[in-house]
Design an enzyme around this catalytic site. Structure first.
Site, PDB file in Angstrom:
ATOM      1  N   LYS A  28      -8.505  -4.903   1.760  1.00  0.00           N
ATOM      2  CA  LYS A  28      -7.180  -4.577   1.215  1.00  0.00           C
ATOM      3  C   LYS A  28      -6.092  -5.121   2.140  1.00  0.00           C
ATOM      4  CE  LYS A  28      -4.626  -0.548  -0.639  1.00  0.00           C
ATOM      5  NZ  LYS A  28      -4.684   0.915  -0.850  1.00  0.00           N
ATOM      6  N   SER A 103      -4.183   2.388  -5.622  1.00  0.00           N
ATOM      7  CA  SER A 103      -3.522   1.172  -5.222  1.00  0.00           C
ATOM      8  C   SER A 103      -4.470   0.074  -4.742  1.00  0.00           C
ATOM      9  CB  SER A 103      -2.499   1.467  -4.119  1.00  0.00           C
ATOM     10  OG  SER A 103      -3.144   1.920  -2.939  1.00  0.00           O
ATOM     11  N   SER A 127      -6.384   6.275  -3.895  1.00  0.00           N
ATOM     12  CA  SER A 127      -6.358   4.818  -4.070  1.00  0.00           C
ATOM     13  C   SER A 127      -7.668   4.076  -3.893  1.00  0.00           C
ATOM     14  CB  SER A 127      -5.309   4.199  -3.165  1.00  0.00           C
ATOM     15  OG  SER A 127      -4.045   4.389  -3.745  1.00  0.00           O
TER      16      SER A 127
HETATM   17  N1  GLN Z   1      -1.139   6.984  -6.613  1.00  0.00           N
HETATM   18  C1  GLN Z   1      -0.915   7.700  -5.380  1.00  0.00           C
HETATM   19  C2  GLN Z   1       0.430   7.325  -4.821  1.00  0.00           C
HETATM   20  O1  GLN Z   1       1.061   6.515  -5.405  1.00  0.00           O
HETATM   21  C3  GLN Z   1      -2.004   7.422  -4.381  1.00  0.00           C
HETATM   22  C4  GLN Z   1      -1.858   6.136  -3.690  1.00  0.00           C
HETATM   23  C5  GLN Z   1      -2.794   5.935  -2.548  1.00  0.00           C
HETATM   24  O2  GLN Z   1      -3.806   6.623  -2.397  1.00  0.00           O
HETATM   25  N2  GLN Z   1      -2.428   4.998  -1.684  1.00  0.00           N
HETATM   26  O3  GLN Z   1       0.851   7.806  -3.814  1.00  0.00           O
END
Ligand code: GLN
Length: 430
Positions: A28, A103, A127
């Site tokens: 990532k 994400s 995410s």
């Molecule tokens: N969808 C969640 C957020 O926007 C989780 C994102 C994540 O785990 N980085 O914060």
């Protein structure tokens, strides 16, 4: 334009041998790679080249893995569909009209599309598990402190962990074996006071994937079934009865605190984000617009041009929640809810070895479908964020399909109980 899985495609060879020799791994783009551009999916870091490797990247190299590129992601991890990336959305390899989740959408899509054997994502509120579920692969969010965050560009420090993604539970667990461990650069990897070593030292996560759920108690969290899509619930329930037929005892548990989890998560995540992202001033870090003027104007220009809409929204809301006069009303309340959620999980995990929920309450949305309504996006995280608030481990494993789309089953374990959770997840694959 293709599936847009990678932001930067470049190969980095690891050591000649090791447990991951011959394996390709996608990383990532919020994990620092020495000499290789690391953007966090943001125009702000379009040209940022880290001078060092994240600890998890060092572990990959030492284990003999070949890194094949840096994957697309929601900007700074803020989103659940990979559509907030400044580099455009990634398509879901299962159905190219749909989002891969996020994400860490690029990482899950890389594994699902066969572009890499394994991948690393990060999970602040789901995410890793969300894109694993939407792409039909396996993803693990480790217990807070199991894996080093050194070199992970921060979104919300108290919530996030680096997590592995793979095609099977065993392969994903083997990647966890490689990245887990104490790190002198990250004090939150300190070992639990009741243990005499870091939990990873006495664990073999891959070996735990033996499919043996006989005698295990699985607690279904009923609160998280109510708001979910019927097709998701049906697939989830079939997978749970399958565990029962393999010898697991299934019980129902209810956690009253969970109705506050999404609100508490977003207050805490945005508050931490507003502080973390203050460093992007165009001087020390971040896009330099080349404009001249007083410091305030130059700083404002950098942030106006460098950040996307979702990131700006969160900086504004986080700054507001932390401001004098509102701090007790939002941030402190959220911390109270977080403590309550932790306590509820402790009680539920005294009754069951692992807890089960659908990973995502919905099937993967079509591209563009959910982006216009942030509240709708935040509610998609209802089943994953409680785990981060409680610092517990969880895994998403494919439970089957509904309307030809993958459905993920989430199993939540006790603190540093990754082996039990992995064992149960491997039975879901049987
Ligand atoms: N969808 C969640 C957020 O926007 C989780 C994102 C994540 O785990 N980085 O914060």
């Amino acid at each position: 334009m293709g599936a847009n899985i990678f932001i930067t495609e470049e190969t980095i060879d690891g050591a000649d041998d090791g447990p991951l020799a011959g394996k390709t791994v996608a990383v990532k783009d919020n994990l620092s790679t020495d000499g290789l551009r690391t953007t966090c999916g943001s125009a702000m870091l379009d040209e940022y080249v880290p001078p060092y490797d994240a600890t998890v990247v060092e572990h990959l190299k030492d284990a003999g893995a070949t890194i094949v590129g840096k994957t697309n992601m929601d900007e700074f991890g803020m989103g659940g569909t990979t559509e907030t990336s400044a580099f455009g959305p990634t398509k879901n390899p299962v159905d190219e009209e749909r989002v891969p989740g996020g994400s860490s959408g690029g990482s899950a899509a890389a594994v699902a599309a066969g572009k890499a054997d394994l991948a690393l994502g990060t999970d602040t509120g789901g995410s890793v598990r969300n894109p694993a579920a939407f792409c039909g692969v396996v993803g693990i969010k480790p217990t807070y402190g199991l894996v080093s965050r050194y070199g992970l560009i921060a979104y919300a420090n108290s919530l996030e962990q680096v997590g592995p993604i793979g095609s099977t539970v065993e392969e994903t667990a083997a990647l966890l074996d490689v990245i887990a461990g104490a790190d002198e650069h990250d004090a939150t990897t300190r070992f639990d006071q009741t243990m005499d070593a870091h939990p990873a030292e006495n664990s073999d996560y891959a070996a735990a994937a033996d499919g043996d759920v006989d005698g295990m108690t699985v607690g279904v969290i009923t609160d998280l079934l109510d708001g979910a899509d019927d097709r998701v619930v049906e697939t989830f329930e079939a997978a749970v009865s399958d565990l029962e037929s393999q010898g697991a005892a299934v019980v129902e548990v209810s956690l009253d605190s969970l109705e506050h989890a999404v609100q508490a998560y977003y207050v805490i995540a945005m508050s931490e984000a507003s502080s973390n992202l203050a460093r992007y001033d165009g001087v020390r870090y971040g896009l330099s617009t080349g404009k001249e003027g007083n410091w305030n104007d130059v700083y404002a220009d950098t942030r106006e041009e460098g950040f996307g809409a979702e990131v700006k929204r969160r900086i504004l809301l986080g700054t507001y929640a932390l401001s004098a006069g509102y701090h007790d009303k939002y941030y402190k309340k959220a911390q109270d809810a977080r403590a309550w959620i932790k306590q509820d999980f402790d009680e539920a995990l005294a009754e069951a070895d692992v807890l089960a929920t659908p990973t995502m309450p919905v099937l993967p949305p079509k591209l563009g479908e959910s982006l216009s309504d942030p509240l709708q996006l935040y509610l998609m995280d209802a089943n994953t964020v409680p785990v981060n608030l409680a610092n517990l481990p969880a895994i998403s494993v494919p439970a089957g399909e509904a309307d030809g789309l993958p459905v993920g089953l989430q199993l939540i374990g006790p603190k540093f109980g990754e082996e039990t959770m992995i064992r149960a997840a491997s039975a879901v694959e049987n």
